[in-house]
Structure formats: C-alpha cells, structure tokens
Design a protein around this motif. Structure first.
Motif: not given
Length: 408
Positions: A151-162, A208-211, A229-232
């Motif tokens: 469920l909305a897992v950042p497999h390629q990472g999350a840019e906000l982590s930068i 907007d957190i995990v694309t 149709a959900e957010d993170h």
C-alpha cells in the motif's frame, strides 16, 4: 513496555495470519483506523471467509521523525515506567534492514504457530517486508510470507526523504532516499529472486508523498497494480466495506489462501470414483495407442489441473492461466511438427517429449505468478487443452474419433 503485536483475532490452531505492518512514523492503531473509528483489521474480520480461515494482527516497531522526538518520547516512557515500577527499554530509530531482521526472528519464534503469513504493509512497512522476504529467500530458500499487499510503498524511494535528510540524521529517512544505496540494493535483490510471494501494488491517485512510479516495484514478472482515489494516509484506512482498497484486499486474501491450500495439498491421486474414460482427452490417447500407464498419469494430472482451475477464478488469475495455455499449446505444436517429420517417433514418445518440455520450461516460459501451480498442474493443462473440442491437440496422425472402439 508496548507490545510488538496486537491481535484482533488469535486462535491456538489457526495456521494463517494476516499481519498489518505500518510505515514511517506510523503505529499499530492510527495507521489503520479511519475517521469513524473502524480499523482495517476489524473490517476484514466482518467477512465470514476471513474470520473462519485467518487470525489477524498488527505489528508495531519504533519510528519517529526526529531523534529529538525520540528522546522526548523515551523520557516520557521512562518516567511512566518508573512510577509503575516496570522495566524500561530505551528505543531508537533502526534502519530498515535491522527492522526486517527483527520481524524475521518474530516469524521464527513469536509467530511460530503460523505456517502462512499474509502481509498488508503501508509505506515504509512495505520496504521492511520486501527486505525480510529477500533476506529469507536468499538465506533459507523459503519464507512464510504467502502474499504481500503493498500500500503506497516507496519502492523507488521518496523525494521528501532528501529534505528530511537535511534536518535529521534518522537512519530510516536515509533508507528512503531514492539516490542512496539501500533502495537501489533492495531493488536489485528483489528483481533477482527466482520465486517470491504474490505481490499486489496499490497506489493513490492523490498521493503526494509516494508517486505512482515509486509505488510500483521494478520486477522481472508481470505486475498486478491497483489504483485508488486515495492519498498517502487514507489508502491504509478504508472508510467502509465499499472502499476499493477493502474490496480488493479481501479478494486477494481469499484467493491467496486458496492458492496456498492448493500448494499445501500437493499432488492428488485420482479418486477411485472419478470416471474420466469418456473424456475427449482420454479418447485421443486411446486412438494414439498410448500405454495404459501413461493414460493413468494423464488422467491424474488432468484431475489436478481441474482442481486448480476451480481455485484460480479471478479475472487476473484467468489472464495468467490463459497465457500458460497459449505457451503450452505452442510447446505442443513444436513437438507435433517434429513428430510429423520423423518417421521413427511414435505417439508415446511425442507425449513424453511434451511433458518433459513443460517441466523444463517451468522456470522460464511457463513461469507463473502463483507458486501454487506446479509442473504437474501445467501437464494437466495440456490435457485440458486436448479435452477442448476446438483445440487441435492430438497424439497421432489419426484424428478419427470413430476408431476409438478399435483401440480398446
């Protein structure tokens, strides 16, 4: 001291566990509970099939945004435990690989009663699960995880982590960085796995957190992707049982349980009361003068394939089954063309050759998303094709069904 596991349902003899794993800065309650106060686990337990076949629990691990918050949280706990005269365990943010190792040990000891674990993971919890599965398969060749709901897992990472890395030296934030070593290494290990649990990738249209691109892992097999149709935050807490997240997860759990049951059941001998002599695929074997022992084997694998067909009933399953049918038919056609061109080759050799090709192709051309489908199921699918009057599967040049009586 907080518990690592909270169970909504736990029974002594149950061997199947649905385990919810929260993400970064989440917890075992708020991550899964909607604004009406209903949790995802409790909603699932309202389904009769889920309640009958599964235990349901949530896993809790320590995670905070800043080490400053972690220190403050620890001081509060220390004071409370001092008053209550309880032993205090000071916790801190651990990197994902360590969290995965801890959960793997829980699988071995704390959750030892469960043979099959079906993971529903949100956000960073999915990376924890992915790391655990990769490590267990590499080290042991097996894992208890039978299904991985991502469920909305950042497999390629999350840019906000930068940005997070600028304000904190949190190891978990560093692990989420798309340009750092952890994410890239984990993805490489995941792709290289020959077998892995069935995985379903969910992404939120308003996340907007995990694309979308990050929520779908790089893989070497076809992926099953579900948009909603959900957010993170809302993707992990369905509003009610009409939510697409609830409906699809419930369906995936039921399908995965049936597939696991098929895998555990193993090869089934043909029951004594199962009469298949009048089936078209058997008549074709008789016409080709195939030995009775080979006919019996064909009946058994056909029976196993028919049993599997009843369990693989979803649209996605049927799509995968049809692809297997197409590839099996092509293997047959290649061998049959060789049979027609070879004056020495007989029908029994043709059948044996196609069966061997199916076994040899199980890890490549005939590889399926479900580990439950074994080579003998796929051999049975060959005879299911032969049983279809519109499918051109024969074992001899003779194709006249009226000659059946001459071969008995």
């Amino acid at each position: 001291m907080e518990q690592d596991f909270i169970f909504d349902q736990q029974r002594d003899k149950c061997r199947n566990l649905i385990l919810f794993v929260h993400g970064f800065t989440g917890d075992s309650s708020k991550t899964w509970t909607n604004k009406n106060g209903s949790s995802f686990p409790s909603l699932l337990l309202e389904n009769a099939y889920i309640k009958e076949h599964f235990d349901v629990g949530t896993y809790r691990y320590f995670t905070t945004l800043l080490d400053l918050f972690a220190d403050a949280k620890e001081k509060t706990r220390w004071i409370k435990n001092l008053i209550r005269r309880k032993t205090h365990k000071k916790e801190r943010n651990l990197e994902i690989s360590e969290l995965a190792s801890n959960l793997s040990n829980h699988f071995r000891f704390t959750l030892r009663q469960y043979d099959n674990i079906y993971v529903v993971a949100h956000s960073m919890g999915g990376l924890l699960t992915k790391c655990l599965v990769s490590d267990e398969l590499k080290q042991n060749g097996s894992t208890k995880v039978r299904l991985f709901i991502s469920l909305a897992v950042p497999h390629q990472g999350a840019e906000l982590s930068i940005l997070g890395g600028i304000i904190s030296d949190n190891l978990q934030i560093d692990n989420l960085n798309p340009v750092k070593h952890f994410i890239n290494s984990l993805n490489q290990r995941w792709v290289s796995l020959d077998t892995k649990p069935a995985t379903k990738y969910f992404y939120g249209n308003y996340d907007d957190i995990v694309t979308k691109d990050s929520a779908i892992a790089i893989d070497n097999i076809e992926k099953d992707v579900i948009s909603c149709a959900e957010d993170h935050n809302s993707i992990s807490k369905p509003s009610d049982k009409s939510s697409i997240v609830y409906i699809s997860v419930q369906q995936f759990l039921e399908e995965a349980h049936k597939h696991t049951h098929l895998q555990d059941k193993g090869f089934q001998k043909l029951p004594a009361d199962e009469k298949l002599d009048d089936e078209l695929f058997v008549i074709k074997l008789i016409i080709a003068d195939i030995a009775e022992e080979s006919q019996t084997q064909a009946k058994e694998v056909f029976f196993n394939a028919e049993y599997a067909r009843k369990l693989f009933s979803s649209r996605h399953d049927k799509k995968q089954i049809q692809l297997l049918f197409d590839n099996i038919r092509q293997l047959y056609k290649d061998s049959y063309d060789g049979y027609l061109a070879d004056e020495i080759m007989n029908s029994g050799q043709l059948l044996a050759e196609v069966h061997t090709k199916i076994t040899d192709s199980d890890s490549n051309l005939l590889k399926s998303l479900s580990l439950a489908l074994q080579p003998y199921h796929k051999k049975g699918m060959l005879h299911q094709l032969a049983n279809d009057g519109e499918s051109d599967i024969w074992w001899s040049q003779e194709r006249d069904l009226t000659t059946r009586g001459d071969k008995k």
